[in-house]
Design a protein around this motif. Structure first.
Motif, PDB file in Angstrom:
ATOM      1  N   THR A 259       0.807  -1.221   0.000  1.00  0.00           N
ATOM      2  CA  THR A 259       0.000   0.000   0.000  1.00  0.00           C
ATOM      3  C   THR A 259       0.835   1.263   0.000  1.00  0.00           C
ATOM      4  N   GLY A 260       2.165   1.141  -0.011  1.00  0.00           N
ATOM      5  CA  GLY A 260       3.029   2.318   0.003  1.00  0.00           C
ATOM      6  C   GLY A 260       3.317   2.755   1.418  1.00  0.00           C
ATOM      7  N   GLY A 261       4.236   3.699   1.537  1.00  0.00           N
ATOM      8  CA  GLY A 261       4.589   4.186   2.861  1.00  0.00           C
ATOM      9  C   GLY A 261       5.151   3.108   3.748  1.00  0.00           C
ATOM     10  N   ALA A 262       5.893   2.140   3.157  1.00  0.00           N
ATOM     11  CA  ALA A 262       6.501   1.032   3.892  1.00  0.00           C
ATOM     12  C   ALA A 262       5.469   0.195   4.619  1.00  0.00           C
ATOM     13  N   THR A 263       4.308  -0.019   3.999  1.00  0.00           N
ATOM     14  CA  THR A 263       3.201  -0.755   4.595  1.00  0.00           C
ATOM     15  C   THR A 263       2.655  -1.764   3.599  1.00  0.00           C
ATOM     16  N   ALA A 264       2.232  -2.933   4.116  1.00  0.00           N
ATOM     17  CA  ALA A 264       1.591  -3.947   3.289  1.00  0.00           C
ATOM     18  C   ALA A 264       0.384  -4.499   4.027  1.00  0.00           C
ATOM     19  N   ASP A 265      -0.672  -4.820   3.286  1.00  0.00           N
ATOM     20  CA  ASP A 265      -1.870  -5.448   3.846  1.00  0.00           C
ATOM     21  C   ASP A 265      -1.804  -6.941   3.581  1.00  0.00           C
ATOM     22  N   VAL A 266      -1.832  -7.732   4.681  1.00  0.00           N
ATOM     23  CA  VAL A 266      -1.696  -9.190   4.593  1.00  0.00           C
ATOM     24  C   VAL A 266      -3.041  -9.831   4.918  1.00  0.00           C
TER      25      VAL A 266
END
Length: 501
Positions: A259-266
């Motif tokens: 998702t950007g901003g060093a973030t991921a949805d798992v």
């Protein structure tokens, strides 16, 4: 055994002898069973006569007789004795077995009993008793008659106390305390009430064992019986009800979306088993380490994982937690690479000012034809001239986006030993060595993102693009305003290094 008359005559004749102060002392030892009947014959249990010797200068000669009987016992046996009287009173008596165990009592009485402990069950034993008088004389008997082997009859244990319990995963640990009534148990049998197939055994007088094969989420109570050679006790009271609980099964892993901003949805799915207790939370963890996220719920869902490093490829696993603990991790997800957003810190420590999802080419850069980002150094380098020489340098007039690295490389190979291009290539932010002086097209992209970067001076910045029609000049771009210009290569202006990745 000799008849009493014969024994009496024998010891009388011995007692009339002379020499050192030794005398015949007739001494008796009676062995009383702690919990068994006599296995000795009637003649063995009679009153054998024993000699006694007086030790020590000036001691009286032994006199009179000590009587003894013998009976079987357990690991503790009672030695009963009767000793004669002497001028100096008795102070203590010690009974010693032929196997080395002994015990002492302090008394002035000439008779009594001594308990000798730690004997071997059903062993053949003899005993001697040594008496000591107040004036230091000691009188030691010869061995008693042998206490013969006999079968001990133990009392059955009393009913055990209500056992205590502790839950585990598909099991319960049951503890039984030592009995205070009846015979000493050799073992206990623990049984799940209403489920006779689920049992365990405790060896010894007390202890714990695990009843396994239980169903998580189902309540159980437990009873115990104690057993020894004398029989089996009555059943104890039932324990408090307890419910085994295990950790949940492994969750399923779903898609991972960066998702950007060093973030991921798992995404994940709940396991088929909650271990007998509701799941309270799920945790997603990155590999390599650095990113985690937790979601407090019982069912399937999506966890936002933060703390990732942009540009790094990750896989993710998910675990489930309930009151009993945490499950094994799910299978890993497919690998994904986290993306940089405008204004993020790049690998070289600079500020990302350009993002391309489709990619671009930076000729000469490490990313080649697969570049997606440009970052710029956070501070200006020292103001300088464009190059140490003012001449026409081939391959430096390209103003297009992506031409900065090749322009800068050609500046140096074309004879620049100092100046803006040399300074930009020498910059090593993040320990990286692929920085360069941006082309005029790349500087225009930087100016468009100046709000995300900030900190630009009002004086224009050198590009790596030389003027196409005037070899003494190169292009300048104002980053704090909308200006563009050309200037003589020998004049000093601001410099910023950039890199593609």
């Amino acid at each position: 055994m000799l008849a009493m008359g014969a024994r009496t005559r024998r010891f009388t004749s011995l007692g009339s002898g002379s020499g050192k102060a030794t005398a015949v002392v007739v001494f008796a030892v009676m062995l009383l069973a702690g919990c068994g009947a006599s296995g000795a014959s009637t003649s063995e249990a009679g009153a054998p006569v024993m000699r006694g010797d007086a030790a020590g200068a000036g001691c009286e000669a032994a006199k009179n007789s000590w009587t003894a009987t013998a009976a079987v016992g357990g690991v503790t046996r009672t030695v009963v004795f009767t000793a004669p009287s002497y001028t100096s009173p008795w102070t203590k008596f010690t009974a010693t077995s032929n196997t080395g165990q002994s015990a002492t009592i302090s008394t002035s009485a000439s008779s009594g009993s001594i308990q000798v402990r730690g004997l071997t069950k059903r062993a053949n034993n003899t005993f001697i008793v040594t008496g000591v008088t107040a004036n230091g004389c000691s009188y030691t008997s010869p061995p008693s008659t042998t206490v013969s082997v006999a079968v001990e009859v133990l009392a059955a244990p009393g009913a055990p106390a209500t056992p205590t319990v502790a839950v585990g995963d598909g099991r319960v640990t049951v503890t039984v305390a030592a009995l205070t009534a009846g015979g000493t148990p050799a073992s206990y049998k623990v049984t799940a009430v209403g489920n006779a197939a689920r049992t365990c055994t405790v060896s010894g007088a007390s202890g714990s064992c695990d009843v396994t094969g239980l169903t998580n989420g189902t309540a159980y109570t437990f009873t115990a019986t104690a057993t020894n050679s004398g029989g089996t006790s009555a059943v104890s009271g039932a324990s408090q009800p307890v419910t085994p609980r295990g950790t949940p099964g492994k969750p399923g892993i779903g898609a991972v979306v960066v998702t950007g901003g060093a973030t991921a949805d798992v995404a994940f799915t709940a396991p088929s088993s909650d271990g007998g207790s509701p799941i309270t939370s799920y945790t997603a963890t990155s590999n390599p380490a650095g990113g985690t996220g937790t979601l407090s719920q019982s069912g399937s869902g999506t966890i936002a994982v933060t703390g990732l490093t942009n540009g790094t490829s990750y896989t993710f696993t998910v675990t489930a937690t309930n009151v009993a603990g945490t499950s094994l991790p799910s299978t890993p997800s497919m690998p994904v690479t986290t993306v940089y957003s405008l204004g993020d810190t790049g690998p070289g420590g600079g500020v990302v000012f350009y993002v391309s999802t489709s990619g671009f080419t930076s000729d000469g850069s490490a990313c080649g034809t697969s570049c997606h980002y440009l970052e710029v150094s956070r501070t200006d380098l020292a103001m300088s001239a464009w190059c140490s020489i003012v001449t026409s340098i081939p391959g430096t007039t390209d103003r297009s986006f992506g031409a900065g690295f090749s322009n800068t490389r050609n500046m140096i190979s074309g004879g620049c030993t100092s100046g803006a291009g040399v300074a930009a290539r020498a910059f090593s932010g993040g320990g990286l060595s692929d920085w360069f002086l941006p082309s005029s097209g790349e500087l225009l992209r930087l100016r468009a993102a100046r709000a995300a970067v900030g900190g630009f001076a009002t004086v224009p910045y050198w590009s790596s693009s030389a003027a196409q029609y005037e070899w003494r000049f190169a292009n300048l771009v104002g980053l704090s305003d909308e200006s563009t210009a050309t200037s003589h290569k020998g004049y000093e202006f601001n410099v910023r290094a950039v890199r593609a990745f």
